[in-house]
Design a protein around this motif. Structure first.
Motif, PDB file in Angstrom:
ATOM      1  N   LYS A   1     -11.065   1.109  -9.037  1.00 24.11           N
ATOM      2  CA  LYS A   1     -11.385   1.619  -7.707  1.00 24.11           C
ATOM      3  C   LYS A   1     -12.186   0.578  -6.916  1.00 24.11           C
TER       4      LYS A   1
ATOM      5  N   ARG B   1      -2.962   5.011  -2.916  1.00 22.88           N
ATOM      6  CA  ARG B   1      -3.821   6.128  -2.513  1.00 22.88           C
ATOM      7  C   ARG B   1      -3.123   7.452  -2.779  1.00 22.88           C
ATOM      8  N   ASP B   2      -3.843   8.519  -2.502  1.00 15.68           N
ATOM      9  CA  ASP B   2      -3.318   9.895  -2.624  1.00 15.68           C
ATOM     10  C   ASP B   2      -2.657  10.100  -3.992  1.00 15.68           C
TER      11      ASP B   2
ATOM     12  N   ILE C   1     -10.266  -2.436   2.277  1.00 13.12           N
ATOM     13  CA  ILE C   1      -8.812  -2.395   2.051  1.00 13.12           C
ATOM     14  C   ILE C   1      -8.094  -3.363   2.996  1.00 13.12           C
TER      15      ILE C   1
ATOM     16  N   GLU D   1     -14.647   1.603   3.411  1.00 11.27           N
ATOM     17  CA  GLU D   1     -13.391   1.584   2.630  1.00 11.27           C
ATOM     18  C   GLU D   1     -12.280   0.910   3.400  1.00 11.27           C
ATOM     19  N   GLU D   2     -12.178   1.279   4.673  1.00 11.75           N
ATOM     20  CA  GLU D   2     -11.117   0.736   5.503  1.00 11.75           C
ATOM     21  C   GLU D   2     -11.229  -0.787   5.642  1.00 11.75           C
TER      22      GLU D   2
ATOM     23  N   HIS E   1       0.926   5.627  -0.049  1.00 13.75           N
ATOM     24  CA  HIS E   1       0.124   6.851   0.064  1.00 13.75           C
ATOM     25  C   HIS E   1       1.013   8.072  -0.105  1.00 13.75           C
TER      26      HIS E   1
ATOM     27  N   MET F   1       0.861  -1.185   0.000  1.00 13.76           N
ATOM     28  CA  MET F   1       0.000   0.000   0.000  1.00 13.76           C
ATOM     29  C   MET F   1       0.894   1.231   0.000  1.00 13.76           C
TER      30      MET F   1
ATOM     31  N   VAL G   1      -2.659  -1.411  -3.115  1.00 14.10           N
ATOM     32  CA  VAL G   1      -3.548  -0.252  -3.044  1.00 14.10           C
ATOM     33  C   VAL G   1      -2.692   1.001  -3.201  1.00 14.10           C
TER      34      VAL G   1
ATOM     35  N   GLY H   1      -4.093   8.066  -7.093  1.00 14.26           N
ATOM     36  CA  GLY H   1      -3.114   6.979  -7.184  1.00 14.26           C
ATOM     37  C   GLY H   1      -2.989   6.467  -8.615  1.00 14.26           C
TER      38      GLY H   1
ATOM     39  N   MET I   1      -7.067   4.702  -5.476  1.00 14.97           N
ATOM     40  CA  MET I   1      -7.916   5.664  -4.769  1.00 14.97           C
ATOM     41  C   MET I   1      -7.336   7.056  -5.019  1.00 14.97           C
ATOM     42  N   ASP I   2      -8.126   8.071  -4.839  1.00 10.98           N
ATOM     43  CA  ASP I   2      -7.673   9.459  -4.980  1.00 10.98           C
ATOM     44  C   ASP I   2      -6.987   9.636  -6.341  1.00 10.98           C
TER      45      ASP I   2
END
Ligand SMILES: Nc1ncnc2c1ncn2[C@@H]1O[C@H](COP(=O)(O)OP(=O)(O)OP(=O)(O)O)[C@@H](O)[C@H]1O
Ligand SMILES: [Mg+2]
Lengths: 308, 248
Positions: A279, A223-224, A303, A299-300, A194, A192, A221, A254, A251-252
C-alpha cells in the motif's frame, strides 16, 4: 478529414494528445473506418487488403518524423480486430503514437484488439507511445486486447511507453520481442485499474544476440476490487542483460499477482527481476499532510507522481 | 504561541508501558526561536511529532494560539500554520522537487519562485527543480529540500528536526545564515529547532534540554548554553568536522 464529434475529439485528445490533425504521417480510425490519413515522403501508410489494418513503411534513414495512428470507438457493441504492421528502415529514428479510446454509453460490450508488429531494421530507433482510455457509463464493457510483436535487428533500439489509466474494463496485453546483436528494448508500462476491472500484462522477451538488452518496468495501481497480473519473462540466449520490474501500489480490495520469469540459456546472460507490491507508504502520506493536504489529496498526489 | 500542558506520550512495547514523553509543560512565545537539545533518545523528535499531530498525546494538552489542537489531525494543524521538517526526509517515486514546493506553498507557484526557495537553502536551483525526490538525491540534498518545503509554506510555527544532520561543514555555515535570516524575519511567528550544534543553539532565544523524556532544563540562551558547551548536546564546529556534520 471526416468530421469528428465532440466525444471522438475528446477521446483523440486522451489517447494521442491531439487537438487537431497531427503533423507528419497519420491515420485516424473512428468506429472501424478511416477518418483521415496522410502519408509523407518517407512514411507510407497503406491499407491491408486481406484483413483490417494498415501497413506502415518507414524509409531507411528517416529522421525525426512521427506517425500517429489513434483509434476511437463510440458505437456500443462494436468488436474489431485490427492488424497493423510497421516496417522501420535502417537508421531511421521515429516516434510512433498509437492508442485507443472507447466511449461506451450502451449496453453492449465494445472491443478493440490491435495486433501490432514492428520490424525494426539495423540501427533504427523507435519510440512507441500507446495510451488506452475508456469512458461512458453504459453497462457495456470497454475491452482492449493489444498484442505487440517486436522484431529487432542489430543495434536497433525500441522504447515503448504503454499507459492505461482510466476506464478500460478488461484488458489482456501481450508483448513479444526478439532481439538481435546489440539491440535494446526499453518498456515503461503505467497502469491503473479501478472498480472491478481486470488487467493482464504478459511479456516475453528473447534476447538472442550478443550484447542485447531489455528493461521492462511496470508501475501500477490497483484500486477498489480490481485485479492485475504482471507476467514478465525474459529469455537470455546469448551474452545479454535483462531486467524486469513490477512496482505496484494496492488500495482498497485491489489485488495484484506478479509472476517473475527469467530463463538463462547462456552462461553470460545476466537477468534480474524485481517486484514490490504494497500500500502507499505511510510516511509519504504523513509528509504531504504536514504540507496541508488531506489524506485523500495526499493519496492523489502520490499516485499521480507514481504513475507519471 | 504554543503551549504544552502536562504532555505525556506512552507506548506499549511487548506488553509493557514505556513512557517516552513525561509530563512536559512549556510554552513557545511568538517572535522567538527556541532550540531543543539533549541526548539521543531523549524524546526530541517525539515531542515535535506530537506538536505536528503525527503522534497523539496519551494525556495532556497542546494549545496553539489559544486553540486546543490536542486531537486535531495533521492536516488541520498544518492548515493552522504548523510546519515540520523531518529528521529523516521522506522519499517519493515520481514526485519532483518542484511538485513538493508547489504543494508546500499551497498555490500555483512559478518555477522562478520555487528556485528562490531552493537558493535560500544553498541549492543551485536549476540542477534540482525537476529532480525526483528519491534516493538519487544525497542525504544532505534531501535535508535541504526538506527545509525549503517548510520555508515555502511560510508557517507561523516551524519545527526543524536536526536540520544540520548530514550537511557538510562548508554548507553548514550557509545553513546557519539561513536560520539567522529566519530569526530576523520571524515576524509574529515562532521557530523550534531541534539541534545538537552549538552554532545553532547560539542563535536561539531560548533553549530547552530534554533528557529521558523529561524537561531537564529550560531558559534563555545565556542561561543554558554555557552549561552545555563541551557536552554532547552542543557539538562545536571542529568536533562536528570530524564526524562530517552528522550526529549519532
Ligand atoms: N512509537 C514508538 N514505539 C516505541 N518506542 C518509541 C516510539 N517512538 C519513540 N520511541 C522511543 O522513544 C525514545 C525517544 O525517541 P526520539 O526519536 O524522540 O528521540 P530523540 O531525542 O529525537 O533522539 P535523537 O537525538 O537520536 O534524534 C527512543 O528511545 C525511541 O526508541
Ligand atoms: Mg530525533
Amino acid at each position: 478529414m471526416m468530421q469528428l464529434d465532440e466525444i471522438q475529439k475528446r477521446l483523440l485528445y486522451e489517447v494521442a494528445d491531439l487537438h487537431a490533425v497531427p503533423e507528419g504521417a497519420y491515420n485516424i480510425r473512428s468506429n472501424s473506418q478511416s477518418a483521415g490519413r496522410r502519408s509523407t515522403e518517407n512514411i507510407e501508410i497503406v491499407s491491408k487488403t486481406d484483413v483490417s489494418g494498415l501497413e506502415i513503411h518507414i524509409k531507411p534513414g528517416t529522421k525525426n518524423e512521427s506517425v500517429h495512428i489513434p483509434v476511437v470507438m463510440t458505437e456500443s457493441g462494436l468488436k474489431e480486430v485490427v492488424y497493423n504492421d510497421f516496417y522501420i528502415g535502417e537508421d531511421a529514428d521515429v516516434v510512433i503514437v498509437a492508442g485507443c479510446g472507447i466511449d461506451n454509453c450502451g449496453n453492449q460490450d465494445s472491443q478493440h484488439d490491435g495486433i501490432h508488429r514492428f520490424f525494426v531494421e539495423k540501427n533504427a530507433r523507435v519510440k512507441y507511445v500507446e495510451k488506452h482510455y475508456g469512458s461512458g457509463d453504459g453497462k457495456g464493457k470497454r475491452i482492449l486486447n493489444p498484442v505487440t510483436e517486436v522484431y529487432q535487428k542489430e543495434n536497433s533500439s525500441v522504447t515503448m511507453e504503454m499507459v492505461q489509466i482510466k476506464g478500460v474494463d478488461d484488458t489482456e496485453r501481450t508483448t513479444k520481442a526478439e532481439l538481435d546483436k546489440g539491440a535494446k528494448l526499453v518498456v515503461r508500462e503505467r497502469l491503473m485499474t479501478h472498480g472491478d476491472q481486470r488487467a493482464i500484462s504478459v511479456y516475453e522477451v528473447e534476447l538472442n544476440g550478443k550484447a542485447s538488452s531489455a528493461d521492462v518496468v511496470s508501475r501500477s495501481v490497483a484500486r477498489d476490487d480490481s485485479y492485475q497480473k504482471f507476467d514478465a519473462k525474459i529469455i537470455g540466449n546469448a551474452e545479454c542483460t535483462g531486467h524486469t520490474e513490477c512496482d505496484s501500489i494496492i488500495m482498497d480490495n485491489g489485488r495484484i499477482l506478479a509472476v517473475p520469469g527469467l530463463e538463462a540459456n547462456c552462461i553470460d546472460a545476466s537477468l534480474v527481476h524485481e517486484a514490490a507490491i504494497g500500500k502507499i507508504a505511510g510516511d509519504q502520506l504523513i509528509k504531504l499532510m504536514t504540507l496541508g493536504l488531506t489524506e485523500a489529496e495526499a493519496e492523489e498526489q502520490i499516485i499521480n507522481g507514481f504513475l507519471r | 504561541m504554543l503551549e504544552l500542558k502536562n504532555l505525556c506520550f506512552t507506548v506499549n512495547v511487548d506488553g509493557k508501558e514505556k513512557n517516552i514523553i513525561k509530563n512536559i509543560s512549556l510554552s513557545v512565545p511568538d517572535n522567538k526561536m527556541v532550540a531543543v537539545t539533549g541526548p539521543n533518545g531523549g524524546g526530541k523528535s517525539t515531542l515535535a511529532k506530537l506538536i505536528a499531530g503525527i503522534e497523539h498525546a496519551s494525556s495532556g494538552k497542546i494549545i496553539y494560539n489559544g486553540v486546543d489542537i490536542t486531537d486535531m489531525s495533521i492536516t488541520d494543524r498544518a492548515k493552522l500554520g504548523i510546519g515540520f521538517a523531518f529528521q529523516q526526509p521522506v522519499k517519493f517515486k515520481g514526485i519532483t522537487v518542484f511538485d513538493l514546493l508547489r504543494i508546500a506553498s499551497g498555490k500555483r507557484i512559478s518555477v522562478k519562485e520555487a528556485c528562490e526557495y531552493l537558493s535560500s537553502v544553498g541549492l543551485c536551483a536549476r540542477d534540482y527543480i525537476n529532480r525526483e525526490v528519491n534516493a538519487s538525491l544525497s542525504g544532505g540534498e534531501l535535508k535541504r529540500i526538506e527545509i525549503a518545503t517548510v520555508i515555502a509554506r511560510g508557517t507561523s510555527l516551524s519545527l526543524f528536526d536536526e536540520p544540520e544532520a548530514g550537511i557538510d561543514l562548508w554548507s553548514f555555515k550557509n545553513l546557519i545564515e539561513v536560520f539567522r535570516r529566519m530569526r530576523e524575519m520571524i515576524k509574529d511567528s515562532s521557530i523550534i529547532i531541534i539541534s545538537h550544534q552549538e552554532r545553532i543553539l547560539s542563535i536561539a532565544d531560548e533553549i530547552i534540554v530534554l533528557k529521558d523524556g523529561e524537561l531537564d532544563r529550560t531558559g534563555t540562551r545565556d542561561e543554558i548554553l554555557p552549561s552545555l558547551i563541551g557536552t554532547s548536546s552542543a557539538v562545536t564546529d571542529c568536533k562536528m568536522g570530524a564526524v562530517n556534520g552528522g550526529e549519532e
